[in-house]
Design a protein around this motif. Sequence first.
Motif, PDB file in Angstrom:
ATOM      1  N   ASP A  36       1.201   2.238   9.243  1.00 23.47           N
ATOM      2  CA  ASP A  36       0.755   2.380  10.631  1.00 23.47           C
ATOM      3  C   ASP A  36      -0.586   1.689  10.895  1.00 23.47           C
ATOM      4  OD1 ASP A  36       3.022   3.933  11.361  1.00 23.47           O
ATOM      5  OD2 ASP A  36       2.069   5.705  10.473  1.00 23.47           O
ATOM      6  N   GLY A  37      -1.147   1.035   9.886  1.00 23.74           N
ATOM      7  CA  GLY A  37      -2.407   0.320  10.066  1.00 23.74           C
ATOM      8  C   GLY A  37      -3.654   1.148   9.835  1.00 23.74           C
ATOM      9  N   MET A  38      -3.496   2.376   9.328  1.00 25.14           N
ATOM     10  CA  MET A  38      -4.656   3.228   9.040  1.00 25.14           C
ATOM     11  C   MET A  38      -5.259   2.834   7.699  1.00 25.14           C
ATOM     12  SD  MET A  38      -5.025   5.328  11.579  1.00 25.14           S
ATOM     13  CE  MET A  38      -6.091   6.571  10.908  1.00 25.14           C
ATOM     14  N   ALA A  39      -6.580   2.840   7.624  1.00 29.44           N
ATOM     15  CA  ALA A  39      -7.269   2.530   6.372  1.00 29.44           C
ATOM     16  C   ALA A  39      -6.969   3.625   5.351  1.00 29.44           C
ATOM     17  CB  ALA A  39      -8.764   2.436   6.606  1.00 29.44           C
ATOM     18  N   VAL A  40      -6.602   3.197   4.134  1.00 25.89           N
ATOM     19  CA  VAL A  40      -6.374   4.105   3.010  1.00 25.89           C
ATOM     20  C   VAL A  40      -6.916   3.442   1.753  1.00 25.89           C
ATOM     21  CG1 VAL A  40      -4.309   5.230   3.973  1.00 25.89           C
ATOM     22  CG2 VAL A  40      -4.054   3.169   2.591  1.00 25.89           C
ATOM     23  N   PHE A  41      -7.282   4.248   0.775  1.00 30.56           N
ATOM     24  CA  PHE A  41      -7.675   3.684  -0.504  1.00 30.56           C
ATOM     25  C   PHE A  41      -6.406   3.264  -1.233  1.00 30.56           C
ATOM     26  CE2 PHE A  41     -11.336   6.413   0.457  1.00 30.56           C
ATOM     27  CZ  PHE A  41     -12.330   5.464   0.369  1.00 30.56           C
ATOM     28  N   LYS A  42      -6.450   2.095  -1.858  1.00 30.42           N
ATOM     29  CA  LYS A  42      -5.269   1.601  -2.559  1.00 30.42           C
ATOM     30  C   LYS A  42      -4.868   2.538  -3.694  1.00 30.42           C
ATOM     31  CE  LYS A  42      -5.465  -3.204  -1.238  1.00 30.42           C
ATOM     32  NZ  LYS A  42      -5.483  -4.597  -1.685  1.00 30.42           N
ATOM     33  N   ASP A  43      -5.839   3.157  -4.342  1.00 29.00           N
ATOM     34  CA  ASP A  43      -5.569   4.195  -5.333  1.00 29.00           C
ATOM     35  C   ASP A  43      -6.500   5.372  -5.022  1.00 29.00           C
ATOM     36  OD1 ASP A  43      -5.384   5.925  -7.552  1.00 29.00           O
ATOM     37  OD2 ASP A  43      -4.930   4.252  -8.885  1.00 29.00           O
ATOM     38  N   PRO A  44      -6.048   6.296  -4.167  1.00 31.29           N
ATOM     39  CA  PRO A  44      -6.937   7.381  -3.732  1.00 31.29           C
ATOM     40  C   PRO A  44      -7.445   8.267  -4.870  1.00 31.29           C
ATOM     41  CG  PRO A  44      -4.711   7.718  -2.885  1.00 31.29           C
ATOM     42  CD  PRO A  44      -4.737   6.375  -3.534  1.00 31.29           C
ATOM     43  N   HIS A  45      -6.661   8.420  -5.929  1.00 28.62           N
ATOM     44  CA  HIS A  45      -7.103   9.259  -7.038  1.00 28.62           C
ATOM     45  C   HIS A  45      -8.261   8.605  -7.789  1.00 28.62           C
ATOM     46  CE1 HIS A  45      -3.795  11.870  -6.112  1.00 28.62           C
ATOM     47  NE2 HIS A  45      -2.939  10.870  -6.254  1.00 28.62           N
ATOM     48  N   LYS A  46      -8.184   7.295  -8.002  1.00 23.37           N
ATOM     49  CA  LYS A  46      -9.290   6.580  -8.647  1.00 23.37           C
ATOM     50  C   LYS A  46     -10.507   6.535  -7.724  1.00 23.37           C
ATOM     51  CE  LYS A  46      -6.734   3.679 -11.860  1.00 23.37           C
ATOM     52  NZ  LYS A  46      -6.382   2.310 -12.242  1.00 23.37           N
ATOM     53  N   ALA A  47     -10.276   6.388  -6.432  1.00 22.82           N
ATOM     54  CA  ALA A  47     -11.384   6.382  -5.470  1.00 22.82           C
ATOM     55  C   ALA A  47     -12.095   7.734  -5.485  1.00 22.82           C
ATOM     56  CB  ALA A  47     -10.875   6.057  -4.069  1.00 22.82           C
ATOM     57  N   TYR A  48     -11.328   8.803  -5.541  1.00 28.95           N
ATOM     58  CA  TYR A  48     -11.918  10.151  -5.601  1.00 28.95           C
ATOM     59  C   TYR A  48     -12.754  10.291  -6.877  1.00 28.95           C
ATOM     60  CZ  TYR A  48     -12.381  15.181  -6.080  1.00 28.95           C
ATOM     61  OH  TYR A  48     -12.893  16.444  -6.247  1.00 28.95           O
ATOM     62  N   GLN A  49     -12.231   9.797  -7.986  1.00 28.35           N
ATOM     63  CA  GLN A  49     -12.961   9.856  -9.251  1.00 28.35           C
ATOM     64  C   GLN A  49     -14.295   9.103  -9.138  1.00 28.35           C
ATOM     65  OE1 GLN A  49     -10.950   8.050 -12.579  1.00 28.35           O
ATOM     66  NE2 GLN A  49     -12.300   8.981 -14.056  1.00 28.35           N
ATOM     67  N   ALA A  50     -14.262   7.926  -8.518  1.00 26.34           N
ATOM     68  CA  ALA A  50     -15.493   7.153  -8.330  1.00 26.34           C
ATOM     69  C   ALA A  50     -16.479   7.922  -7.448  1.00 26.34           C
ATOM     70  CB  ALA A  50     -15.175   5.793  -7.710  1.00 26.34           C
ATOM     71  N   LEU A  51     -15.966   8.557  -6.408  1.00 29.54           N
ATOM     72  CA  LEU A  51     -16.831   9.338  -5.514  1.00 29.54           C
ATOM     73  C   LEU A  51     -17.554  10.433  -6.290  1.00 29.54           C
ATOM     74  CD1 LEU A  51     -17.587  10.009  -2.430  1.00 29.54           C
ATOM     75  CD2 LEU A  51     -15.921  11.850  -2.731  1.00 29.54           C
ATOM     76  N   THR A  52     -16.822  11.190  -7.083  1.00 31.69           N
ATOM     77  CA  THR A  52     -17.444  12.310  -7.797  1.00 31.69           C
ATOM     78  C   THR A  52     -18.425  11.835  -8.856  1.00 31.69           C
ATOM     79  OG1 THR A  52     -15.573  12.503  -9.331  1.00 31.69           O
ATOM     80  CG2 THR A  52     -15.530  13.895  -7.339  1.00 31.69           C
ATOM     81  N   GLU A  53     -18.187  10.653  -9.415  1.00 32.32           N
ATOM     82  CA  GLU A  53     -19.115  10.105 -10.408  1.00 32.32           C
ATOM     83  C   GLU A  53     -20.395   9.584  -9.757  1.00 32.32           C
ATOM     84  OE1 GLU A  53     -17.021   7.037 -12.518  1.00 32.32           O
ATOM     85  OE2 GLU A  53     -15.534   8.452 -13.297  1.00 32.32           O
TER      86      GLU A  53
END
Length: 137
Positions: free
Chosen positions: A61-78
């Motif tokens: 639908d054209g909404m921005a998403v992380f290509k790998d949300p689980h890895k993105a979440y891991q980066a966020l917490t680090e």
Amino acid sequence: MKKILKILVLILILTACSSQGKVKNPATQEYKAGTGNIQGNVDVDKYLKIDQRFEIGADKDGMAVFKDPHKAYQALTEKYSDGIRLIQNEFDLEDLSESSYEFYKIYGGQVETGTPEEKDQARFVSGFFDIYENSFE
């Protein structure tokens, strides 16, 4: 009989756990603001400069998403643990998790305590979850 019951319970628990965090809206196209059906104006380069795990695409639908949300979440917490901790402490929140983040998204931009760096991190956390949630809704 007890052994069979224990196995069935274990299977049910594993099935329930495996469905949590399942990506409903994966990246299916590149995110380039102003083109095709792309919605919004996310600065994808800003995220990539921070960490390659923050790579952003767009769902169908054209909404921005992380290509790998689980890895993105891991980066966020680090990388943003100080901002996460500030939000948690200031608003007395439960621990952050991949499926329990709504209050962190809401309150990250409202912090009033902490150092300027912690406040910046908290604001980033809110912006991160604006994108992150698109994968799961």
